[in-house]
Write a protein that holds these residues in place. Structure first.
Motif, PDB file in Angstrom:
ATOM      1  N   HIS A 110      -9.954  -2.448  -7.719  1.00  0.00           N
ATOM      2  CA  HIS A 110     -10.645  -2.641  -6.452  1.00  0.00           C
ATOM      3  C   HIS A 110     -12.084  -3.066  -6.730  1.00  0.00           C
ATOM      4  CE1 HIS A 110      -7.351  -0.210  -4.565  1.00  0.00           C
ATOM      5  NE2 HIS A 110      -7.398   0.387  -5.751  1.00  0.00           N
TER       6      HIS A 110
ATOM      7  N   GLU B 110       0.996  -3.187   2.974  1.00  0.00           N
ATOM      8  CA  GLU B 110      -0.434  -3.404   3.208  1.00  0.00           C
ATOM      9  C   GLU B 110      -0.619  -3.934   4.622  1.00  0.00           C
ATOM     10  OE1 GLU B 110      -2.620  -4.468  -0.966  1.00  0.00           O
ATOM     11  OE2 GLU B 110      -1.500  -6.083  -0.018  1.00  0.00           O
ATOM     12  N   LYS B 111      -1.226  -3.159   5.490  1.00  0.00           N
ATOM     13  CA  LYS B 111      -1.480  -3.619   6.852  1.00  0.00           C
ATOM     14  C   LYS B 111      -2.524  -4.724   6.876  1.00  0.00           C
ATOM     15  CE  LYS B 111      -0.252   0.785   8.984  1.00  0.00           C
ATOM     16  NZ  LYS B 111      -0.716   1.932   9.814  1.00  0.00           N
ATOM     17  N   ILE B 112      -3.444  -4.667   5.909  1.00  0.00           N
ATOM     18  CA  ILE B 112      -4.412  -5.748   5.684  1.00  0.00           C
ATOM     19  C   ILE B 112      -4.179  -6.233   4.260  1.00  0.00           C
ATOM     20  CG2 ILE B 112      -6.837  -6.395   5.529  1.00  0.00           C
ATOM     21  CD1 ILE B 112      -7.481  -4.103   7.437  1.00  0.00           C
TER      22      ILE B 112
ATOM     23  N   ALA C 163      -5.572  -4.735   0.734  1.00  0.00           N
ATOM     24  CA  ALA C 163      -6.132  -3.400   0.929  1.00  0.00           C
ATOM     25  C   ALA C 163      -5.917  -2.497  -0.272  1.00  0.00           C
ATOM     26  CB  ALA C 163      -5.522  -2.758   2.181  1.00  0.00           C
ATOM     27  N   ARG C 164      -4.857  -2.742  -1.021  1.00  0.00           N
ATOM     28  CA  ARG C 164      -4.567  -1.917  -2.201  1.00  0.00           C
ATOM     29  C   ARG C 164      -5.162  -2.502  -3.473  1.00  0.00           C
ATOM     30  NH1 ARG C 164      -4.060   1.452  -3.947  1.00  0.00           N
ATOM     31  NH2 ARG C 164      -2.052   1.907  -4.917  1.00  0.00           N
TER      32      ARG C 164
END
Length: 267
Positions: free
Chosen positions: A205, A188-190, A193-194
Motif C-alpha cells: 500500500h 474490492e468495492k473500490i 483498495a487492497r
C-alpha cells in the motif's frame, strides 16, 4: 581521494549528497550535473559558501571532462538507466539511489558492469535503519508468513510503490515462498483498495502526502497477535551515511550489486 560527480544535483537528495561529499575527508566533489538547473551555483543550492562549482547540463560531457571515480545518481525513473549506462561506458562506477529501474534494466546494466569489470551499487534505500528494517522483516516472515507492507512518502515522489517496498517484498518472498493469505473471494468495492499485489501474494500500500519524507512499516499477523516493524526517515540526512559507505565500497567492487545490504552484511 575519491572523485565524485553528482547527477541530479539540484534535487533535494542531490543537494544533500553535494554537501556530504564536499565535507568528506576522503572525497572530492568534481562535478554537479542537472539538466533542469544549468549554470546554477552549488553554493547557492546548498548554502555552503566554499562550494565553488556551477551545475552542468550534459552528463556525458561532464563524465568525459572530469573523469570521476564515482557517479552518484538521484535523478528520475525516466533518465536513470541511461545515466548509469553513460557512466559505465565512461569507466565510472555508479552509485544509484534513484528508484523506478525496471528489472530488465538492472539485468542489462549488470551485464555491462561485468563486461567493464566496474563496481556499481543500486540501492532502493540508503538509510541504515531501513536496511535493518528489511532484514528484521525477513527474519520475522519465517514465523509470521501473513504480512502486508505500507509505505509512506512525500507527495512529490514519482513512483509507487517505493523501491524499498518492492525490495522488502522480494526479500520476504524469497524467504517464505509463495503464500496465499486472505479470502480468495474478496471483493474490492473500490479498485485498488487492497493495494497492489506483489509476486508471492504480498500486498503493498502506498501513501503520498506532504509532510512525509520516507517511511515504511511491515505488518505481520498471527494467531492472537500482530507484529509491526517500522522505519522512519524524518530527514534526508538519514540517507547520507549509507551514501558515503556506498561510495567507498564501490571502489572495491567489480560488479553491479542491488541493495545496500550486499555491502553492509557481506562479512
Amino acid at each position: 581521494m575519491i572523485k565524485v560527480l553528482v547527477s541530479g544535483a539540484a534535487g533535494r537528495m542531490g543537494r544533500e549528497v553535494l554537501k556530504t561529499v564536499f565535507h568528506s575527508d576522503d572525497m572530492v566533489l568534481v562535478s554537479a550535473v542537472d539538466p533542469v538547473a544549468p549554470g546554477q551555483s552549488t553554493a547557492v543550492l546548498t548554502g555552503v559558501a566554499d562550494m565553488q562549482l556551477v551545475v552542468e547540463a550534459d552528463l556525458a560531457e561532464a563524465l568525459k571532462r572530469h573523469s570521476p571515480d564515482v557517479m552518484v545518481d538521484f535523478t528520475t525513473p525516466r533518465s536513470v538507466a541511461g545515466n548509469v549506462e553513460l557512466a559505465l561506458n565512461a569507466g565510472v562506477r555508479p552509485v544509484v539511489g534513484t528508484t523506478g529501474l525496471a528489472a530488465a534494466d538492472i539485468e542489462r546494466l549488470s551485464r555491462l558492469a561485468a563486461e567493464k569489470k566496474l563496481g556499481g551499487i543500486i540501492a532502493p534505500n540508503f538509510a541504515i535503519g531501513a536496511i535493518l528494517m528489511m532484514q528484521f522483516a525477513v527474519a520475522a516472515s519465517k514465523y509470521f508468513p501473513h504480512c502486508e507492507i505500507i509505505e509512506l512518502h512525500h507527495d512529490q515522489k514519482l513512483d509507487a510503490p517505493s523501491g524499498t517496498a518492492i525490495k522488502t517484498a522480494e526479500l520476504i518472498a524469497a524467504r517464505r515462498g509463495d503464500f496465499v493469505q486472505g479470502l480468495p473471494a474478496e471483493v474490492e468495492k473500490i479498485p485498488g483498495a487492497r493495494g497492489g499485489e506483489f509476486s508471492g501474494g504480498i500486498r503493498i500500500h502506498s501513501v503520498r502526502l506532504p509532510g512525509f519524507v520516507a517511511h515504511q512499516e511491515v505488518i505481520f499477523g498471527g494467531l492472537g497477535q500482530t507484529l509491526t516493524i517500522r522505519h522512519d526517515s524524518i530527514s534526508r540526512e538519514s540517507f547520507m551515511p549509507g551514501v558515503q559507505l556506498a561510495i567507498r565500497r564501490v571502489m572495491d567492487l567489480q560488479e553491479l550489486v542491488y541493495g545496500l545490504e550486499k555491502v553492509i552484511f557481506e562479512n
